[in-house]
Design a protein around this motif. Structure first.
Motif, PDB file in Angstrom:
ATOM      1  N   ASP A  16    -112.282 -81.306 -48.204  1.00 43.90           N
ATOM      2  CA  ASP A  16    -111.210 -80.593 -47.965  1.00 43.90           C
ATOM      3  C   ASP A  16    -110.554 -81.180 -46.601  1.00 43.90           C
ATOM      4  O   ASP A  16    -111.376 -81.312 -45.646  1.00 43.90           O
ATOM      5  CB  ASP A  16    -111.580 -79.239 -47.505  1.00 43.90           C
TER       6      ASP A  16
ATOM      7  N   ASP B  11    -109.737 -77.699 -43.410  1.00 41.94           N
ATOM      8  CA  ASP B  11    -109.957 -76.641 -43.702  1.00 41.94           C
ATOM      9  C   ASP B  11    -109.955 -75.516 -42.714  1.00 41.94           C
ATOM     10  O   ASP B  11    -110.192 -75.609 -41.497  1.00 41.94           O
ATOM     11  CB  ASP B  11    -111.657 -76.322 -44.017  1.00 41.94           C
ATOM     12  N   GLY B  12    -109.028 -74.483 -42.885  1.00 41.21           N
ATOM     13  CA  GLY B  12    -108.484 -73.733 -41.904  1.00 41.21           C
ATOM     14  C   GLY B  12    -107.202 -73.908 -41.582  1.00 41.21           C
ATOM     15  O   GLY B  12    -106.631 -74.319 -40.561  1.00 41.21           O
ATOM     16  N   THR B  13    -106.226 -74.320 -42.621  1.00 42.17           N
ATOM     17  CA  THR B  13    -104.916 -74.836 -42.349  1.00 42.17           C
ATOM     18  C   THR B  13    -104.028 -73.690 -41.585  1.00 42.17           C
ATOM     19  O   THR B  13    -103.418 -74.134 -40.626  1.00 42.17           O
ATOM     20  CB  THR B  13    -104.267 -75.081 -43.750  1.00 42.17           C
TER      21      THR B  13
ATOM     22  N   ALA C  46    -113.537 -71.408 -43.372  1.00 44.28           N
ATOM     23  CA  ALA C  46    -114.815 -71.191 -43.997  1.00 44.28           C
ATOM     24  C   ALA C  46    -115.842 -72.296 -43.808  1.00 44.28           C
ATOM     25  O   ALA C  46    -116.961 -71.843 -43.488  1.00 44.28           O
ATOM     26  CB  ALA C  46    -114.367 -71.243 -45.788  1.00 44.28           C
TER      27      ALA C  46
ATOM     28  N   ASP D 192    -114.140 -75.856 -49.914  1.00 45.53           N
ATOM     29  CA  ASP D 192    -114.354 -75.294 -48.823  1.00 45.53           C
ATOM     30  C   ASP D 192    -115.665 -74.984 -48.196  1.00 45.53           C
ATOM     31  O   ASP D 192    -116.066 -74.956 -47.270  1.00 45.53           O
ATOM     32  CB  ASP D 192    -113.947 -73.697 -48.974  1.00 45.53           C
TER      33      ASP D 192
HETATM   34  P1  2AM Z   1    -107.950 -73.474 -46.563  1.00 47.81           P
HETATM   35  O1  2AM Z   1    -107.574 -73.443 -45.022  1.00 47.81           O
HETATM   36  O2  2AM Z   1    -108.676 -74.811 -46.624  1.00 47.81           O
HETATM   37  O3  2AM Z   1    -106.986 -73.283 -47.369  1.00 47.81           O
HETATM   38  C1  2AM Z   1    -109.457 -68.679 -44.483  1.00 47.81           C
HETATM   39  O4  2AM Z   1    -110.396 -67.255 -44.485  1.00 47.81           O
HETATM   40  C2  2AM Z   1    -110.568 -69.551 -45.075  1.00 47.81           C
HETATM   41  O5  2AM Z   1    -110.683 -69.308 -46.539  1.00 47.81           O
HETATM   42  C3  2AM Z   1    -110.100 -70.843 -44.859  1.00 47.81           C
HETATM   43  O6  2AM Z   1    -111.151 -71.767 -44.957  1.00 47.81           O
HETATM   44  C4  2AM Z   1    -109.284 -71.116 -46.332  1.00 47.81           C
HETATM   45  O7  2AM Z   1    -109.338 -72.494 -46.615  1.00 47.81           O
HETATM   46  C5  2AM Z   1    -110.272 -70.534 -47.194  1.00 47.81           C
HETATM   47  N1  2AM Z   1    -109.892 -70.304 -48.484  1.00 47.81           N
HETATM   48  C6  2AM Z   1    -109.905 -70.879 -49.615  1.00 47.81           C
HETATM   49  N2  2AM Z   1    -109.201 -70.399 -50.702  1.00 47.81           N
HETATM   50  C7  2AM Z   1    -108.792 -69.154 -50.224  1.00 47.81           C
HETATM   51  C8  2AM Z   1    -108.145 -68.156 -51.055  1.00 47.81           C
HETATM   52  N3  2AM Z   1    -108.026 -67.941 -52.340  1.00 47.81           N
HETATM   53  N4  2AM Z   1    -107.961 -66.835 -50.099  1.00 47.81           N
HETATM   54  C9  2AM Z   1    -108.189 -66.974 -48.814  1.00 47.81           C
HETATM   55  N5  2AM Z   1    -108.743 -68.006 -48.175  1.00 47.81           N
HETATM   56  C10 2AM Z   1    -109.168 -68.811 -48.947  1.00 47.81           C
END
Ligand code: 2AM
Ligand code: CA
Length: 273
Positions: free
Chosen positions: A83, A86-88, A184, A208
């Protein structure tokens, strides 16, 4: 150079690039819904990692959030699960509290995990079986806790949903308190450090959690789906990660009565139980 050192080098280099790129104009797009964002930096970071791996190890395969290798059908050889950010949402709104996450598998077995907290410049890493580290500092084995004296990690958005709210509410209610950090990978690291005793969520992709789970396992923590089944590197899943005692308690005292509801959630979201 050994694969582990190579991986450590490129994740730090990727973080360096992110810190530079984020000072320039961000190009933000939405993906599956208006709150699911991706930026030019997410994509450029994944491309940098992919190209560097491919150049040095042409036979390795990469699964990345932003488009690489989603069609994987077997787990032979070396597979990188990545990833780039993570936490965009944190990246876009807060310019901190996000991570680069990498899990490396060899013939389907975990080989090494990395979670890089880019703005704090802290690298969590493990070569499986040889201990987990925060930079150069060895992480201690996790201590057991019980729910009533535990702080747990859970995103409050899930509590507003009818089905997930019903499943998660009693756990939140009986915990000492709850927190949400929005990445996450960093939430899993918080469990590995004992700062959170558990982390729960209905839906994550392998990129994640791949790196973080290897680090958590290395300190004796457990990660499964909400039914207690193992997590796999090539499909999404629901998640409960915790120290061993709390993981048992959450599964047996709280989640077991919702087995059918959880199985039907899996079927609806992932096309399987
Ligand atoms: P990401 O930023 O890489 O998209 C947010 O609560 C965390 O959950 C982030 O780490 C986010 O990753 C991840 N996440 C991944 N899939 C998700 C989903 N379908 N719904 C919500 N959060 C998700
Ligand atoms: Ca991401």
């Amino acid at each position: 150079m050994a694969l582990y050192d190579f991986a450590k080098g490129i994740i730090l280099e990727a973080g360096n690039k992110v810190r530079h790129w984020m000072k320039e104009d961000l190009d933000i797009e939405t993906k599956s819904n208006p709150n699911d964002l991706v930026t030019n930096v997410d994509k450029a970071t994944e491309n940098f990692l992919y190209e560097t791996i491919h150049h040095n190890y042409p036979d390795h395969r990469v699964i990345g959030e932003e488009g690489h290798g989603h069609e994987l059908t077997d787990t032979n050889g070396v597979i990188w699960v990545i990833d780039p950010i993570d936490g965009t949402l944190n990246f876009v709104h807060q310019q901190e509290n996000f991570a680069i996450s990498i899990g490396i598998y060899y013939n389907g077995e975990p080989y090494a995990g990395f979670v890089y907290d880019v703005m704090k410049d802290v690298l969590y890493h493990t070569k499986v079986g040889e201990g987990a580290y925060e930079n150069t500092h060895l992480l201690k084995p996790l201590e057991d806790t019980e729910l009533k004296t535990s702080i747990i990690g859970i995103n409050p958005n899930w509590l507003t949903k009818p089905i997930m709210g019903k499943i998660f509410m009693p756990i939140v209610n009986d915990a000492r308190s709850a927190r949400a950090y929005g990445s996450a990978a960093l939430e899993i690291i918080s469990v590995a450090k004992g700062q959170l005793a558990a982390y729960l969520t209905p839906r994550l992709q392998p990129w994640d959690y791949a790196g973080g789970l290897m680090i958590l396992n290395e300190v004796g923590g457990i990660g499964t789906n909400l039914l207690g089944d193992p997590l796999e590197m090539n499909r999404p899943n629901s998640i409960v990660m915790a120290n061993k005692q709390l993981h048992d308690q959450i599964l047996n005292q709280y989640l077991s009565e919702f087995k059918e509801t959880i199985a039907s959630h899996h079927e609806k979201r992932f096309g399987r139980k």
